[in-house]
Scaffold this active site. Structure first.
Site, PDB file in Angstrom:
ATOM      1  N   MET A  28     -24.165 -20.417 -20.978  1.00  0.00           N
ATOM      2  CA  MET A  28     -23.352 -21.579 -21.364  1.00  0.00           C
ATOM      3  C   MET A  28     -21.882 -21.288 -21.059  1.00  0.00           C
ATOM      4  SD  MET A  28     -25.396 -23.912 -22.563  1.00  0.00           S
ATOM      5  CE  MET A  28     -24.067 -25.045 -22.952  1.00  0.00           C
TER       6      MET A  28
ATOM      7  N   HIS B 148     -33.701 -27.932 -22.328  1.00  0.00           N
ATOM      8  CA  HIS B 148     -32.748 -27.016 -22.973  1.00  0.00           C
ATOM      9  C   HIS B 148     -32.737 -27.310 -24.470  1.00  0.00           C
ATOM     10  CE1 HIS B 148     -28.187 -25.731 -23.222  1.00  0.00           C
ATOM     11  NE2 HIS B 148     -28.976 -24.934 -23.921  1.00  0.00           N
TER      12      HIS B 148
ATOM     13  N   HIS C  68     -32.369 -31.996 -16.160  1.00  0.00           N
ATOM     14  CA  HIS C  68     -32.056 -31.173 -17.333  1.00  0.00           C
ATOM     15  C   HIS C  68     -32.024 -32.069 -18.576  1.00  0.00           C
ATOM     16  CE1 HIS C  68     -30.084 -27.584 -19.189  1.00  0.00           C
ATOM     17  NE2 HIS C  68     -29.335 -28.451 -19.852  1.00  0.00           N
TER      18      HIS C  68
ATOM     19  N   SER D  54     -27.933 -33.232 -15.760  1.00  0.00           N
ATOM     20  CA  SER D  54     -28.192 -33.390 -17.198  1.00  0.00           C
ATOM     21  C   SER D  54     -28.130 -34.865 -17.576  1.00  0.00           C
ATOM     22  CB  SER D  54     -27.157 -32.613 -18.011  1.00  0.00           C
ATOM     23  OG  SER D  54     -27.226 -33.040 -19.361  1.00  0.00           O
TER      24      SER D  54
ATOM     25  N   MET E  47     -30.929 -31.649 -28.953  1.00  0.00           N
ATOM     26  CA  MET E  47     -30.007 -31.160 -30.002  1.00  0.00           C
ATOM     27  C   MET E  47     -30.464 -31.666 -31.362  1.00  0.00           C
ATOM     28  SD  MET E  47     -26.416 -32.056 -28.162  1.00  0.00           S
ATOM     29  CE  MET E  47     -26.112 -31.660 -26.439  1.00  0.00           C
TER      30      MET E  47
ATOM     31  N   ASP F 239     -24.421 -23.747 -17.319  1.00  0.00           N
ATOM     32  CA  ASP F 239     -24.388 -25.088 -17.916  1.00  0.00           C
ATOM     33  C   ASP F 239     -23.076 -25.282 -18.680  1.00  0.00           C
ATOM     34  OD1 ASP F 239     -24.988 -27.498 -19.173  1.00  0.00           O
ATOM     35  OD2 ASP F 239     -26.645 -26.703 -20.372  1.00  0.00           O
TER      36      ASP F 239
ATOM     37  N   MET G  64     -31.434 -26.904 -27.906  1.00  0.00           N
ATOM     38  CA  MET G  64     -30.306 -26.439 -28.730  1.00  0.00           C
ATOM     39  C   MET G  64     -30.658 -26.766 -30.170  1.00  0.00           C
ATOM     40  SD  MET G  64     -27.302 -27.706 -26.184  1.00  0.00           S
ATOM     41  CE  MET G  64     -28.433 -28.813 -25.368  1.00  0.00           C
TER      42      MET G  64
ATOM     43  N   ASP H 121     -31.318 -32.194 -22.520  1.00  0.00           N
ATOM     44  CA  ASP H 121     -30.638 -31.500 -23.616  1.00  0.00           C
ATOM     45  C   ASP H 121     -31.146 -31.994 -24.958  1.00  0.00           C
ATOM     46  OD1 ASP H 121     -28.658 -29.726 -22.357  1.00  0.00           O
ATOM     47  OD2 ASP H 121     -27.852 -31.583 -21.520  1.00  0.00           O
TER      48      ASP H 121
HETATM   49  C1  DX5 Z   1     -24.001 -29.167 -23.454  1.00  0.00           C
HETATM   50  C2  DX5 Z   1     -25.261 -29.349 -22.664  1.00  0.00           C
HETATM   51  C3  DX5 Z   1     -25.014 -29.617 -21.230  1.00  0.00           C
HETATM   52  C4  DX5 Z   1     -24.223 -30.856 -20.947  1.00  0.00           C
HETATM   53  C5  DX5 Z   1     -23.338 -30.500 -19.795  1.00  0.00           C
HETATM   54  O1  DX5 Z   1     -24.304 -28.713 -24.704  1.00  0.00           O
HETATM   55  O2  DX5 Z   1     -26.093 -28.224 -22.754  1.00  0.00           O
HETATM   56  O3  DX5 Z   1     -26.224 -29.611 -20.469  1.00  0.00           O
HETATM   57  O4  DX5 Z   1     -24.975 -31.990 -20.616  1.00  0.00           O
HETATM   58  O5  DX5 Z   1     -22.432 -31.507 -19.601  1.00  0.00           O
HETATM   59  P1  DX5 Z   1     -21.240 -31.369 -18.575  1.00  0.00           P
HETATM   60  O6  DX5 Z   1     -21.868 -31.079 -17.235  1.00  0.00           O
HETATM   61  O7  DX5 Z   1     -20.599 -32.713 -18.648  1.00  0.00           O
HETATM   62  O8  DX5 Z   1     -20.371 -30.260 -19.057  1.00  0.00           O
HETATM   63 ZN    ZN Z   2     -27.824 -28.162 -21.324  1.00  0.00          ZN
END
Ligand code: DX5
Ligand code: ZN
Length: 212
Positions: free
Chosen positions: A138, A67, A34, A9, A38, A173, A69, A36
């Site tokens: 998650m 991903h 990956h 990620s 948001m 994740d 969110m 993320d």
């Molecule tokens: C959290 C994200 C993850 C995040 C994971 O909301 O979806 O992908 O980057 O980070 P670690 O591996 O540090 O928990």
């Molecule tokens: Zn993620």
């Protein structure tokens, strides 16, 4: 034994040197990256969006695991598909009609995934397991990297696996490190996202190897 897909990620990467950071995990053996996304509404944090995916696509042939969110993910599926995402994963909790969003993602020739937050029960995703390519479980509350792995969430892995078609990718994740990775893979996960564990390590290659 099946290969485990490791998806580093970039949330924990150095954004000033994103190209180098992505090339580094590729050279370290990762095939997926990956991303993320948001929106500050679905989760209490804002990260990156379409233009960054577009820039990444120009620099790598790695599989772009996106991903989302975000609220109303259906509004942005076309933009992420055009930007070069290979897989678009949205949250079950964010949509009224998941099947419609799956069909929309597939209409652009992309792979579709659905993610569930810690409080969402495994059975809520059962109706969609035959229509998607990946389920993302998650194991932290989405929004931030570097949180602690929630062990009880990992117990959804065998429940989903038991009800899923053979080829469904089961991805986990949140809080993945060399120890929690083993828990997830022994329960049936075949893809792991790791942010702080990989990008926080001195040797990305060893970190990736220790997860598979
Ligand atoms: C959290 C994200 C993850 C995040 C994971 O909301 O979806 O992908 O980057 O980070 P670690 O591996 O540090 O928990
Ligand atoms: Zn993620």
């Amino acid at each position: 034994m099946n290969d485990i897909i490791i998806s580093p990620s970039i949330l924990s990467a150095d954004f000033m040197n994103l190209e180098t950071e992505i090339k580094a995990v590729e050279e370290a053996g990762a095939k997926w990256v990956h991303i993320d996304v948001m929106d500050g509404h679905f989760v209490p944090n804002i990260s990156i969006g379409v233009p960054v995916v577009k820039s990444i696509r120009k620099k790598t042939t790695m599989f772009l695991d996106t991903h989302l969110m975000i609220e109303n993910p259906e509004k942005y599926v076309e933009a992420f598909a055009s930007a070069g995402s290979d897989l678009i994963t949205f949250h079950l909790e964010a949509v009224a009609n998941p099947k419609k969003v799956i069909d929309l993602i597939k209409s652009f020739g992309k792979k579709a995934g659905i993610s569930i937050k810690p409080k969402t029960e495994a059975k809520e995703i059962f109706p969609y397991l035959n229509d998607i390519d990946l389920v993302l479980i998650m194991t932290v509350e989405p929004g931030f990297g570097g949180q602690e792995f929630m062990h009880d969430c990992a117990m959804k892995i065998p429940v989903i696996k038991e009800n899923a078609p053979e080829n469904l990718i089961i991805q986990v994740d949140g809080g993945i490190n060399n120890l929690t990775a083993k828990i997830c893979t022994s329960l049936g996960a075949n893809s792991l996202v790791a942010g702080s564990y990989i990008y926080g390590s001195k040797d990305y290659k060893n970190a990736i190897i220790s997860l598979s």
